[in-house]
Motif scaffolding. Structure first.
Motif, PDB file in Angstrom:
ATOM      1  N   GLU A 177      39.612  36.438  41.068  1.00  0.00           N
ATOM      2  CA  GLU A 177      40.945  36.846  41.501  1.00  0.00           C
ATOM      3  C   GLU A 177      41.546  35.767  42.410  1.00  0.00           C
ATOM      4  O   GLU A 177      40.846  34.852  42.866  1.00  0.00           O
ATOM      5  N   ASP A 178      42.834  35.903  42.706  1.00  0.00           N
ATOM      6  CA  ASP A 178      43.542  34.866  43.468  1.00  0.00           C
ATOM      7  C   ASP A 178      42.943  34.624  44.847  1.00  0.00           C
ATOM      8  O   ASP A 178      42.945  33.506  45.344  1.00  0.00           O
ATOM      9  N   ASP A 179      42.420  35.684  45.481  1.00  0.00           N
ATOM     10  CA  ASP A 179      41.920  35.536  46.839  1.00  0.00           C
ATOM     11  C   ASP A 179      40.433  35.215  46.907  1.00  0.00           C
ATOM     12  O   ASP A 179      39.844  35.200  47.982  1.00  0.00           O
ATOM     13  N   GLU A 180      39.805  34.974  45.762  1.00  0.00           N
ATOM     14  CA  GLU A 180      38.372  34.682  45.732  1.00  0.00           C
ATOM     15  C   GLU A 180      38.136  33.184  45.551  1.00  0.00           C
ATOM     16  O   GLU A 180      38.937  32.485  44.934  1.00  0.00           O
ATOM     17  N   PRO A 184      36.253  30.398  43.717  1.00  0.00           N
ATOM     18  CA  PRO A 184      35.450  30.237  42.490  1.00  0.00           C
ATOM     19  C   PRO A 184      34.124  29.534  42.743  1.00  0.00           C
ATOM     20  O   PRO A 184      33.180  29.704  41.972  1.00  0.00           O
ATOM     21  N   ALA A 185      34.023  28.764  43.822  1.00  0.00           N
ATOM     22  CA  ALA A 185      32.761  28.083  44.135  1.00  0.00           C
ATOM     23  C   ALA A 185      31.681  29.068  44.542  1.00  0.00           C
ATOM     24  O   ALA A 185      30.493  28.728  44.517  1.00  0.00           O
ATOM     25  N   GLU A 186      32.071  30.300  44.904  1.00  0.00           N
ATOM     26  CA  GLU A 186      31.105  31.308  45.321  1.00  0.00           C
ATOM     27  C   GLU A 186      30.933  32.409  44.274  1.00  0.00           C
ATOM     28  O   GLU A 186      30.366  33.456  44.564  1.00  0.00           O
ATOM     29  N   TYR A 187      31.411  32.144  43.060  1.00  0.00           N
ATOM     30  CA  TYR A 187      31.292  33.149  41.994  1.00  0.00           C
ATOM     31  C   TYR A 187      29.819  33.437  41.706  1.00  0.00           C
ATOM     32  O   TYR A 187      29.006  32.534  41.547  1.00  0.00           O
ATOM     33  N   ARG A 188      29.465  34.726  41.645  1.00  0.00           N
ATOM     34  CA  ARG A 188      28.092  35.143  41.383  1.00  0.00           C
ATOM     35  C   ARG A 188      27.972  35.727  39.979  1.00  0.00           C
ATOM     36  O   ARG A 188      28.781  36.587  39.582  1.00  0.00           O
TER      37      ARG A 188
END
Length: 620
Positions: free
Chosen positions: A187-190, A192-196
């Motif tokens: 989502e916009d506020d997440e 992407p480098a921390e996507y699990r």
């Protein structure tokens, strides 16, 4: 000396330094509790007495939790007097040897034994029963981006080669590459480098090969590329000069493996020579011709109908060339076709990505449909479905997908344990139904995969249990983009709508037309499998009858068993007798009664070459 005591398991204190962060799933705990309730705890947990008199668990947290879950009032424990350091080594060893921890858990435990408690690698290897090389492999985990560690903990991580390449890159480089890979998945506020990666995500959520290529410090040279400057600019490739290259060679290179691979694929899709074919290749770079063609040996003479095949090697990113020719089956099926060059094939209505998406959605619908009949399904239908499941492309005797690793029981093992606890069948209809459905769900899937997909049998089971009713509406952008322009035109016309100028406009028209309704194209339905299955069975029967017409009973008596086994192969050498195919009564196809010229194979050509060029001299 260790002392055996009988205590209430609820009074035992968990070890704050327990190396295992989880005791497993609730289902695993339930199975352990049932086992404890039936036969007790065979190996009492090891504990240590604290200064306040409480007993702290050293090894046996799962056994203790299982006893509490089973409602056992008292259990035996071994009360030892060893030191805290030795407790830590015992706890890690118990988890390593008896129930596999995830690799990140293992590495965290080894780090504590080394750095906080001062154990040497030799002591750690001896206690944990692992090799120094395994310990060294675990050490790579300290150099990996945390989301990659999470994927490894789920059993979804890179292979050993990819792990080494990724670990050689800095954490910042890994973080950037990870962010680029998942930039459209958050989502916009997440961040992407921390996507699990999640357990329910598809197996191919992370393209580990592409990630390793991006992080590998390797030069990709222009001299090995088929694409020109136009495609290089289109894919934003910026060439650098290799100052140490030999004079007179094209020394330009790029470090952007993703852009380089995309440009090579662009050339393959749009600029390869006319009348050529596309080869696919596996992760090791071995090329495979499309259906109806076989590759030719380099020593084989040029033949009529030969074409060039081009494919992209996934490791070297070079374009591979192979000479190909139609196979025997392809030649026979096109015997009455004009020798004029074929017109370029149109794109299929739905792309491979679309079929893959259909397969994944079908799998979910199939499992939902099976789940709904777990309490009401007719046993005879379940038996028929199981027979189909065992005929599925992905079923192997060696195992099935319900066991996470070799040490865990599969759905079939659990079913037989419940249904035949003492060798006789427990005639509980509800229990039989539930286990039959569980086994079906563990075996069948509709994935589009040569190695793990179940194929048509899974789709027929879906027809049997009404899985089409569980399919969602397919009128969404991501799926409709998988249609070619002719394909989306047909889909729009089938709904009684007028075709538009562009595929984008037709997608919008179709989605607006469906709205909140339900749209399931025939290609995505389970029902379409029935006709495909029927035609497939007819072809099999046709092949059997053709083979029977070639080999009479006397030939069968004299033919070696190995020869007969191979006679049914598509590429079998049937030159010893005429082929007189038998057609279906309602078939419109006509066949020649004349035996066709035997198709040359690599083996036959080699034998002919030897006969023409070699002379055998017998010396008395």
């Amino acid at each position: 000396m260790a002392e055996l005591r009988r205590v209430d398991p609820k009074t035992l204190v968990p070890n704050p330094n327990n190396p295992r962060s989880s005791i497993g799933s609730l289902e695993e705990l339930r199975k352990l509790a049932l086992n404890i309730r039936a036969i007790g705890i065979l190996h009492p947990p090891a504990v240590r007495e604290l200064e306040d008199g409480r007993l702290m668990i050293v090894a046996g947290h799962r056994r203790t939790e299982g006893a509490i879950y089973a409602g056992v009032p008292e259990i035996d424990v071994y009360v030892g007097d060893q030191s805290e350091d030795l407790d830590a080594l015992a706890a890690v060893s118990e988890n390593f040897v008896r129930l596999d921890m995830t690799e990140p858990e293992q590495w965290n435990s080894v780090t504590r034994l080394r750095e906080q408690l001062g154990y040497t690698d030799q002591q750690v290897c001896a206690a944990l029963m692992v090799t120094p090389s395994y310990l060294k492999r675990l050490s790579l985990l300290a150099k990996l981006h945390p989301p990659i560690l999470d994927a490894i903990a789920l059993g979804r991580g890179p292979d050993e080669r990819q792990r080494k390449i990724i670990a050689q890159a800095s954490l910042d480089e890994q973080r950037n590459a990870w962010a680029e890979m998942f930039s459209e998945s958050v989502e916009d506020d997440e961040d992407p480098a921390e996507y699990r990666v999640k357990a329910e995500d598809p197996e191919d959520t992370v393209a580990w090969g592409a990630l390793a290529r991006n992080l590998e410090q390797k030069e990709w040279y222009a001299r090995n590329a088929r694409f020109g400057d136009d495609l290089a600019r289109r894919h934003n490739i910026v060439w650098m000069e290799d100052l140490f290259a030999e004079p007179g060679t094209d020394s330009r290179y790029t470090l952007d493996a993703t852009a380089y691979a995309a440009a090579q694929q662009d050339w393959l899709d749009n600029e390869r020579p006319e009348n050529s074919i596309v080869l696919t290749s596996d992760e090791y770079g071995y090329v495979r011709p499309p259906e109806g063609f076989i590759t030719m040996g380099t020593w084989m003479a040029t033949q009529e109908g030969e074409v060039m095949g081009y494919g992209l090697n996934p490791r070297t990113l070079k374009i591979v060339e192979e000479r190909c020719r139609p196979s025997i089956a392809f030649t026979q099926s096109h015997a009455n076709v004009s020798a004029e060059p074929e017109a370029p094939k149109e794109r299929p209505d739905v792309s491979g990505t679309g079929h893959k998406m259909i397969g994944e959605i079908r799998t979910v619908a199939l499992r939902e449909a099976l789940g709904e009949v777990a309490e009401t399904a007719d046993p005879w239908e379940l038996i028929a479905a199981l027979l189909l499941a065992l005929e599925a492309d992905n079923v192997r005797v060696q195992g099935d997908a319900s066991g996470n690793n070799w040490s865990e029981p599969t759905a079939r093992t659990l079913a037989t344990a419940d249904l035949f606890p003492e060798g006789s069948l427990v005639r509980d209809e509800k229990l039989i139904r539930r286990h039959a459905v569980t086994v079906l769900q563990s075996i069948l899937n509709c994935d589009v995969s040569m190695h793990s997909g179940s194929g048509l049998p899974a789709q027929l089971v879906g027809v049997l249990f009404g899985a089409d009713q569980k399919m969602p509406s397919m009128a969404f952008e991501a799926f409709l983009k998988c249609y070619s322009k002719p394909g989306i035109t047909k889909a729009v016309q089938a709904e009684g709508l007028a075709p538009q100028n562009t595929g984008k406009e037709m997608r919008a028209v179709l989605m607006n037309h469906v709205g909140e309704g339900h749209w399931l194209p025939e290609v995505a339905s389970f029902a379409q499998a029935q006709n495909v299955w029927t035609q497939k069975q007819k072809k099999k029967q046709q092949k059997i009858r053709e083979l029977e017409s070639v080999v009479d009973d006397e030939d069968l008596d004299e033919m070696p068993e190995d020869d007969f086994d191979g006679a049914a192969d598509d590429e079998a050498d049937l030159s010893n007798g005429p082929v007189v195919p038998v057609t279906e009564p309602d078939s419109e196809e006509t066949f020649s009664l004349e035996a066709p010229e035997p198709e040359p194979s690599e083996h036959n050509e080699a034998m002919q070459f030897m006969r023409d060029h070699l002379e055998i001299v017998v010396v008395a």
